[in-house]
Design a protein around this motif. Sequence first.
Motif, short mmCIF file in Angstrom:
data_model
loop_
_atom_site.label_atom_id
_atom_site.label_comp_id
_atom_site.label_asym_id
_atom_site.label_seq_id
_atom_site.Cartn_x
_atom_site.Cartn_y
_atom_site.Cartn_z
N LEU A 82 0.83 -1.19 0.00
CA LEU A 82 0.00 0.00 0.00
C LEU A 82 0.87 1.25 0.00
N SER A 83 0.48 2.25 -0.80
CA SER A 83 1.23 3.50 -0.76
C SER A 83 0.51 4.45 0.19
N GLY A 84 1.11 5.63 0.43
CA GLY A 84 0.54 6.57 1.39
C GLY A 84 -0.89 6.97 1.03
N ARG A 85 -1.72 7.06 2.04
CA ARG A 85 -3.11 7.44 1.84
C ARG A 85 -3.46 8.60 2.76
N PHE A 86 -4.48 9.34 2.35
CA PHE A 86 -4.89 10.52 3.11
C PHE A 86 -6.34 10.33 3.57
N ILE A 87 -6.52 10.20 4.87
CA ILE A 87 -7.84 9.94 5.45
C ILE A 87 -8.23 11.13 6.34
N THR A 88 -9.46 11.59 6.19
CA THR A 88 -9.90 12.71 7.03
C THR A 88 -11.13 12.32 7.84
N LEU A 89 -11.29 13.00 8.96
CA LEU A 89 -12.44 12.78 9.83
C LEU A 89 -13.17 14.11 10.00
N GLU A 90 -14.47 14.08 9.81
CA GLU A 90 -15.28 15.30 9.92
C GLU A 90 -16.46 15.06 10.85
N GLY A 91 -17.04 16.15 11.32
CA GLY A 91 -18.22 16.03 12.16
C GLY A 91 -18.55 17.38 12.76
N ALA A 119 4.23 11.47 0.08
CA ALA A 119 5.28 11.16 -0.91
C ALA A 119 6.24 10.10 -0.39
N GLU A 120 6.42 10.07 0.94
CA GLU A 120 7.29 9.03 1.53
C GLU A 120 6.56 7.72 1.73
N GLY A 121 5.28 7.66 1.35
CA GLY A 121 4.51 6.43 1.50
C GLY A 121 3.80 6.32 2.84
N ARG A 122 3.81 7.42 3.63
CA ARG A 122 3.12 7.37 4.93
C ARG A 122 1.63 7.63 4.78
N TRP A 123 0.87 7.16 5.72
CA TRP A 123 -0.55 7.47 5.77
C TRP A 123 -0.75 8.68 6.67
N VAL A 124 -1.68 9.52 6.28
CA VAL A 124 -1.97 10.72 7.08
C VAL A 124 -3.44 10.68 7.49
N LEU A 125 -3.65 10.89 8.78
CA LEU A 125 -5.00 10.91 9.34
C LEU A 125 -5.23 12.33 9.84
N CYS A 126 -6.16 13.02 9.23
CA CYS A 126 -6.32 14.45 9.53
C CYS A 126 -7.70 14.76 10.11
N ASP A 127 -7.69 15.44 11.23
CA ASP A 127 -8.91 15.90 11.89
C ASP A 127 -9.40 17.14 11.14
N ARG A 128 -10.36 16.96 10.28
CA ARG A 128 -10.95 17.97 9.39
C ARG A 128 -10.04 18.33 8.22
N PHE A 129 -10.69 18.74 7.13
CA PHE A 129 -9.98 19.23 5.95
C PHE A 129 -10.98 20.07 5.15
N THR A 130 -10.87 20.10 3.85
CA THR A 130 -11.63 21.07 3.04
C THR A 130 -13.15 20.87 3.08
N ASP A 131 -13.61 19.65 3.38
CA ASP A 131 -15.07 19.48 3.51
C ASP A 131 -15.60 20.41 4.60
N ALA A 132 -14.77 20.64 5.63
CA ALA A 132 -15.18 21.55 6.72
C ALA A 132 -15.35 22.97 6.18
N THR A 133 -14.53 23.35 5.21
CA THR A 133 -14.64 24.70 4.65
C THR A 133 -15.95 24.85 3.86
N TYR A 134 -16.27 23.81 3.07
CA TYR A 134 -17.55 23.85 2.34
C TYR A 134 -18.73 23.86 3.32
N ALA A 135 -18.58 23.10 4.44
CA ALA A 135 -19.69 23.01 5.39
C ALA A 135 -19.80 24.27 6.25
N TYR A 136 -18.68 24.71 6.87
CA TYR A 136 -18.74 25.84 7.81
C TYR A 136 -18.77 27.20 7.09
N GLN A 137 -17.77 27.42 6.22
CA GLN A 137 -17.72 28.74 5.55
C GLN A 137 -18.76 28.79 4.42
#
Length: 214
Positions: free
Chosen positions: A5-14, A91-109
């Motif tokens: 598996l290569s690096g993946r980007f996962i976000t959590l919203e709520g 790019a280094e193949g790591r996975w990133v787990l991010c608390d909020r991202f751009t969906d929050a901008t569409y939702a809040y702003q």
Amino acid sequence: MRGNLSGRFITLEGTEGAGKSTNLAFMRDYLEGAGITALVTREPGGTAFAEEIRELVLSPREEGVDALAETLLIFAARAQHLQAVIKPAIAEGRWVLCDRFTDATYAYQGAGRGVPREQIAVLEGLVQDGFKPDLTVYLDLPVEIGLARIQGRDEPDRFERERHEFFNRVRKGYLEIANTESARVKVVDASRNLRDVQRDISAQLDACLRSWQT
Ligand code: TMP
């Protein structure tokens, strides 16, 4: 078993009180159990500079803040976070787990404050150039339940001071995104007990782990 598996980007919203912190830790541990040590980060923030912008955006103030000014600051933080942390990790193949991202901008702003979605899309294009999460888990629950859960917590920030109606619009915004991007955004009913919520989250992670393992 990491496989190839290569690096993946996962976000959590709520929305407020959905249980993001608890479930972000759960997702990190679940991935760890699958042999994946994810880099855990958050928005706005994730670098010293972006955390300063977070402070600026979240702190309560007398002066009314223009919705576009707020949006630009959030994208400024995002540009820094992407270039300094998220993209190098992926790019280094790591996975990133991010608390909020751009969906929050569409939702809040967008849905919450009324910034036209086309304007947000222009900034998204500029800052992200097509870069998007591979998976987004959206913890959904009625606004009343969420706000009741956060009652009595720390001093409310500039968003937590908003009225119910604002959060209803934000929730509607998230559900619209989930509806149009159902392959990426998975809605989890967060009004249930934690065990049921986490069973659903792990099922979503399992499905992705399976499908990404080529
Ligand atoms: P938090 O509650 O997840 O720590 O996030 C801080 C606040 O920032 C939350 O109320 C939502 C807000 N926010 C936006 O308004 N737009 C954004 O794009 C992001 C990432 C967060």
